[in-house]
Design an enzyme around this catalytic site. Structure first.
Site, PDB file in Angstrom:
ATOM      1  N   SER A 260      26.209   9.658  13.565  1.00  8.31           N
ATOM      2  CA  SER A 260      26.330  10.824  12.698  1.00  8.31           C
ATOM      3  C   SER A 260      25.819  10.445  11.314  1.00  8.31           C
ATOM      4  O   SER A 260      25.875   9.264  10.928  1.00  8.31           O
ATOM      5  CB  SER A 260      27.789  11.281  12.603  1.00  8.31           C
TER       6      SER A 260
ATOM      7  N   TYR B 130      37.118   9.671  10.612  1.00 13.22           N
ATOM      8  CA  TYR B 130      35.889   9.989  11.351  1.00 13.22           C
ATOM      9  C   TYR B 130      34.684   9.276  10.748  1.00 13.22           C
ATOM     10  O   TYR B 130      33.917   8.612  11.463  1.00 13.22           O
ATOM     11  CB  TYR B 130      35.658  11.497  11.361  1.00 13.22           C
TER      12      TYR B 130
END
Length: 236
Positions: free
Chosen positions: A137, A150
């Site tokens: 990501s 995260y």
């Protein structure tokens, strides 16, 4: 599944929905598939569509957070391409994040990555060929409010991927990390405006590109982003 010697075999984790389902569909015309997730019924639906596209498919309902289960399921499989896609996100400020939410993200985004790769990679090294592709990501190099866990796990992915690449490239095994920006998936809360985001199929296109380059060429990091949060997809 009987392996077709003319087609490489790809193992895709988290293949029952979202990006994983799109990756399976994109690889199906050129690869045979081993698809894994926890939801056996959804996996069956994905398998049917991939078989219609020409792939031989084996489904395995496995909780990849469980190291023993992952090892038992995947060890010994002759996998040419591993796509570590399984991931979860709880985008909550640290002081509101529960222990369960913290550990679930670390278990899926970090520990499962270890379990599956550790089960499959020895065979690749022994055969002198293979490709490990990890869905990361842009949160792996950025930070944001609500991303303490995260974003931390995705920073781990970046360090893990580059270290692993350096360790196994001389054995003929490539390691790639695909780093998407925002993708319209179920990870976002209901009501989120996703009209400007990437679609799962865009990430699948990047995976296909990374794992089908010539053998002497490696795409190690590939970042894909929506062009603009102010421009919905259908405005182009």
């Amino acid at each position: 599944m009987t392996q077709n010697l003319l087609r490489p075999v790809a193992l895709v984790t988290g293949a029952s929905r979202g990006i994983g389902r799109a990756i399976a569909a994109r690889l199906a015309p050129t690869h045979d598939l081993v698809l894994t997730a926890r939801d056996a019924a959804r996996l069956g639906d994905v398998a049917a569509s991939c078989e219609a596209a020409g792939a031989r498919v084996r489904t395995m309902a496995v909780d990849v957070r469980d190291g023993a289960a992952a090892g038992a399921a995947f060890a010994g499989l002759e996998i040419d391409v591993l796509v570590n896609n399984a991931g979860v996100a709880v985008l909550t400020p640290f002081l509101e994040l529960t222990p369960d939410e913290w550990h679930r993200q670390v278990d899926v985004n970090v520990h499962a990555l270890y379990h599956v790769t550790r089960a499959v990679l020895p065979g690749m090294v022994q055969r002198g060929r293979g490709h490990v592709c990890i869905i990361g990501s842009t949160a792996g190099r950025n930070t944001f409010v609500g991303g303490s866990c995260y974003a931390g796990t995705k920073h781990f992915v970046m360090g893990f991927a580059e270290s692993l690449m350096l360790e196994v490239r001389d054995a003929g095994v490539g390691v790639s990390v695909i780093t998407p920006g925002s993708v319209a998936t179920e990870l976002f809360p209901e009501g989120t405006n996703t009209a400007w985001m990437l679609e799962p199929e865009n990430v699948a296109d990047a995976v296909l590109f990374a794992v089908t380059t010539p053998p002497h060429m490696l795409v190690h990091r590939l970042e894909v982003r929506p062009l603009s949060p102010k421009r919905p997809r259908d405005s182009f």
